[in-house]
Design a protein around this motif. Structure first.
Motif, PDB file in Angstrom:
ATOM      1  N   GLY A 142       0.778  -1.220   0.000  1.00 26.30           N
ATOM      2  CA  GLY A 142       0.000   0.000   0.000  1.00 26.30           C
ATOM      3  C   GLY A 142       0.814   1.278   0.000  1.00 26.30           C
ATOM      4  N   ARG A 143       2.126   1.153   0.097  1.00 21.36           N
ATOM      5  CA  ARG A 143       2.963   2.356   0.095  1.00 21.36           C
ATOM      6  C   ARG A 143       3.391   2.683  -1.329  1.00 21.36           C
ATOM      7  N   PHE A 144       3.590   3.977  -1.581  1.00 21.81           N
ATOM      8  CA  PHE A 144       4.077   4.454  -2.873  1.00 21.81           C
ATOM      9  C   PHE A 144       5.476   5.008  -2.670  1.00 21.81           C
ATOM     10  N   TYR A 145       6.370   4.673  -3.587  1.00 23.19           N
ATOM     11  CA  TYR A 145       7.728   5.195  -3.563  1.00 23.19           C
ATOM     12  C   TYR A 145       7.903   6.089  -4.782  1.00 23.19           C
ATOM     13  N   TYR A 146       8.188   7.363  -4.537  1.00 23.50           N
ATOM     14  CA  TYR A 146       8.375   8.307  -5.623  1.00 23.50           C
ATOM     15  C   TYR A 146       9.838   8.685  -5.701  1.00 23.50           C
ATOM     16  N   GLY A 147      10.373   8.633  -6.924  1.00 23.14           N
ATOM     17  CA  GLY A 147      11.753   9.030  -7.158  1.00 23.14           C
ATOM     18  C   GLY A 147      11.803  10.244  -8.065  1.00 23.14           C
ATOM     19  N   PRO A 148      12.998  10.618  -8.457  1.00 22.69           N
ATOM     20  CA  PRO A 148      13.131  11.765  -9.364  1.00 22.69           C
ATOM     21  C   PRO A 148      12.494  11.466 -10.722  1.00 22.69           C
ATOM     22  N   ASP A 149      12.179  12.532 -11.434  1.00 24.37           N
ATOM     23  CA  ASP A 149      11.622  12.414 -12.785  1.00 24.37           C
ATOM     24  C   ASP A 149      10.320  11.614 -12.823  1.00 24.37           C
TER      25      ASP A 149
ATOM     26  N   GLU B  81       7.746   6.124 -10.207  1.00 19.32           N
ATOM     27  CA  GLU B  81       6.982   5.500  -9.126  1.00 19.32           C
ATOM     28  C   GLU B  81       7.395   4.043  -9.042  1.00 19.32           C
ATOM     29  N   LEU B  82       7.734   3.602  -7.847  1.00 17.73           N
ATOM     30  CA  LEU B  82       8.156   2.218  -7.641  1.00 17.73           C
ATOM     31  C   LEU B  82       7.166   1.502  -6.727  1.00 17.73           C
ATOM     32  N   LYS B  83       6.959   0.236  -6.986  1.00  9.94           N
ATOM     33  CA  LYS B  83       6.122  -0.616  -6.146  1.00  9.94           C
ATOM     34  C   LYS B  83       6.845  -1.936  -5.967  1.00  9.94           C
ATOM     35  N   ALA B  84       6.632  -2.557  -4.829  1.00  7.04           N
ATOM     36  CA  ALA B  84       7.227  -3.871  -4.556  1.00  7.04           C
ATOM     37  C   ALA B  84       6.126  -4.925  -4.604  1.00  7.04           C
ATOM     38  N   PHE B  85       6.376  -5.993  -5.334  1.00  8.62           N
ATOM     39  CA  PHE B  85       5.463  -7.116  -5.452  1.00  8.62           C
ATOM     40  C   PHE B  85       6.148  -8.354  -4.893  1.00  8.62           C
ATOM     41  N   HIS B  86       5.398  -9.182  -4.190  1.00  9.57           N
ATOM     42  CA  HIS B  86       5.969 -10.378  -3.573  1.00  9.57           C
ATOM     43  C   HIS B  86       5.988 -11.535  -4.579  1.00  9.57           C
TER      44      HIS B  86
ATOM     45  N   ARG C  48      -6.014   3.590  -9.191  1.00 13.23           N
ATOM     46  CA  ARG C  48      -4.887   4.373  -9.702  1.00 13.23           C
ATOM     47  C   ARG C  48      -4.329   3.704 -10.945  1.00 13.23           C
ATOM     48  N   GLU C  49      -3.564   4.465 -11.701  1.00 18.38           N
ATOM     49  CA  GLU C  49      -2.874   3.919 -12.873  1.00 18.38           C
ATOM     50  C   GLU C  49      -1.384   3.922 -12.589  1.00 18.38           C
ATOM     51  N   SER C  50      -0.726   2.815 -12.930  1.00 21.15           N
ATOM     52  CA  SER C  50       0.690   2.680 -12.648  1.00 21.15           C
ATOM     53  C   SER C  50       1.354   1.809 -13.704  1.00 21.15           C
ATOM     54  N   VAL C  51       2.458   2.289 -14.204  1.00 19.63           N
ATOM     55  CA  VAL C  51       3.246   1.514 -15.166  1.00 19.63           C
ATOM     56  C   VAL C  51       3.744   0.228 -14.512  1.00 19.63           C
ATOM     57  N   ALA C  52       4.121   0.323 -13.239  1.00 19.09           N
ATOM     58  CA  ALA C  52       4.615  -0.862 -12.528  1.00 19.09           C
ATOM     59  C   ALA C  52       3.533  -1.937 -12.429  1.00 19.09           C
TER      60      ALA C  52
ATOM     61  N   VAL D 207      -2.249 -11.803 -16.045  1.00 16.91           N
ATOM     62  CA  VAL D 207      -3.561 -11.504 -15.472  1.00 16.91           C
ATOM     63  C   VAL D 207      -4.483 -11.137 -16.632  1.00 16.91           C
ATOM     64  N   GLY D 208      -5.636 -11.753 -16.666  1.00 16.33           N
ATOM     65  CA  GLY D 208      -6.525 -11.634 -17.820  1.00 16.33           C
ATOM     66  C   GLY D 208      -7.074 -10.250 -18.077  1.00 16.33           C
ATOM     67  N   ASP D 209      -7.470  -9.556 -17.040  1.00 18.83           N
ATOM     68  CA  ASP D 209      -8.054  -8.222 -17.184  1.00 18.83           C
ATOM     69  C   ASP D 209      -7.338  -7.283 -16.227  1.00 18.83           C
ATOM     70  N   ILE D 210      -6.763  -6.223 -16.766  1.00 15.37           N
ATOM     71  CA  ILE D 210      -6.030  -5.228 -15.979  1.00 15.37           C
ATOM     72  C   ILE D 210      -6.743  -3.899 -16.179  1.00 15.37           C
ATOM     73  N   ILE D 211      -7.528  -3.507 -15.194  1.00  9.88           N
ATOM     74  CA  ILE D 211      -8.298  -2.275 -15.285  1.00  9.88           C
ATOM     75  C   ILE D 211      -7.763  -1.312 -14.228  1.00  9.88           C
ATOM     76  N   GLN D 212      -7.307  -0.153 -14.696  1.00 10.99           N
ATOM     77  CA  GLN D 212      -6.733   0.838 -13.794  1.00 10.99           C
ATOM     78  C   GLN D 212      -7.437   2.182 -13.954  1.00 10.99           C
ATOM     79  N   ASN D 213      -7.208   3.032 -12.966  1.00  8.09           N
ATOM     80  CA  ASN D 213      -7.741   4.388 -12.974  1.00  8.09           C
ATOM     81  C   ASN D 213      -9.269   4.389 -12.942  1.00  8.09           C
ATOM     82  N   ARG D 214      -9.830   3.456 -12.188  1.00  5.30           N
ATOM     83  CA  ARG D 214     -11.287   3.347 -12.048  1.00  5.30           C
ATOM     84  C   ARG D 214     -11.643   3.316 -10.562  1.00  5.30           C
TER      85      ARG D 214
END
Length: 163
Positions: A26-33, A36-41, A64-68, A78-85
């Motif tokens: 649930g945490r967001f890591y923001y870097g320069p430029d 956005e980083l996320k950790a997945f197990h 939210r929408e995330s490239v990660a 994953v069959g259906d990836i729906i973001q920003n909804r």
């Protein structure tokens, strides 16, 4: 394990997951430029692969929408990836209709209040261990592991064991 939980779990054909707080801690890591980083197990990834091998569909709905997220979910097929909804229930209903699956045969996994309509609509509602109290109260089952630390694997293991 409670017999009613196992009965619900055995009927599942598709699992719809939230991402932030479920696949991640649930945490967001923001870097320069604007990075956005996320950790997945890694155990969660293996759980998703096991679900697919058993013929269980997977989907994610994120507010939210995330490239990660896109990258990781594509890696896991994953069959259906729906973001920003943020209004997740109409998306959930669209998924059920598209895949011809009844709500009773769909699990929803969440951690916070935006996920509550999904949990209330799904045949099997799951909260991660560190979910908001209202989400835990709405759940048929609560994972022993917090989000981002293998909770998705807990769900996969239960669904497969129930079969």
């Amino acid at each position: 394990m409670d017999e009613a939980v196992l009965k619900r779990a055995a009927a599942i054909e598709m699992v719809v997951f939230d991402v932030d707080g479920v696949f991640t801690d649930g945490r967001f890591y923001y870097g320069p430029d604007d990075i956005e980083l996320k950790a997945f197990h890694t155990r969660d990834g293996h759980g998703i692969k096991r679900l697919h091998a058993a013929g269980i569909r997977t989907a994610v709905i994120s507010g939210r929408e995330s490239v990660a997220v896109t990258r990781r979910m594509r890696e896991l097929h994953v069959g259906d990836i729906i973001q920003n909804r943020s209004d997740k229930l109409p998306v959930f209903e669209e998924l059920l209709a598209r895949h011809h699956i009844e709500a009773a045969h769909c699990a929803a996994v969440g951690d916070d209040l935006p996920d509550l309509p999904l949990l209330e609509a799904a045949g099997f509602a799951v909260a991660v261990a560190d979910a908001h109290p209202d989400i835990r109260s709405a759940a048929h089952w609560v994972t022993p592991t917090p989000g981002g630390h293998g909770a998705v694997r807990d769900v996969a293991d239960l669904l497969l064991a129930a079969r």
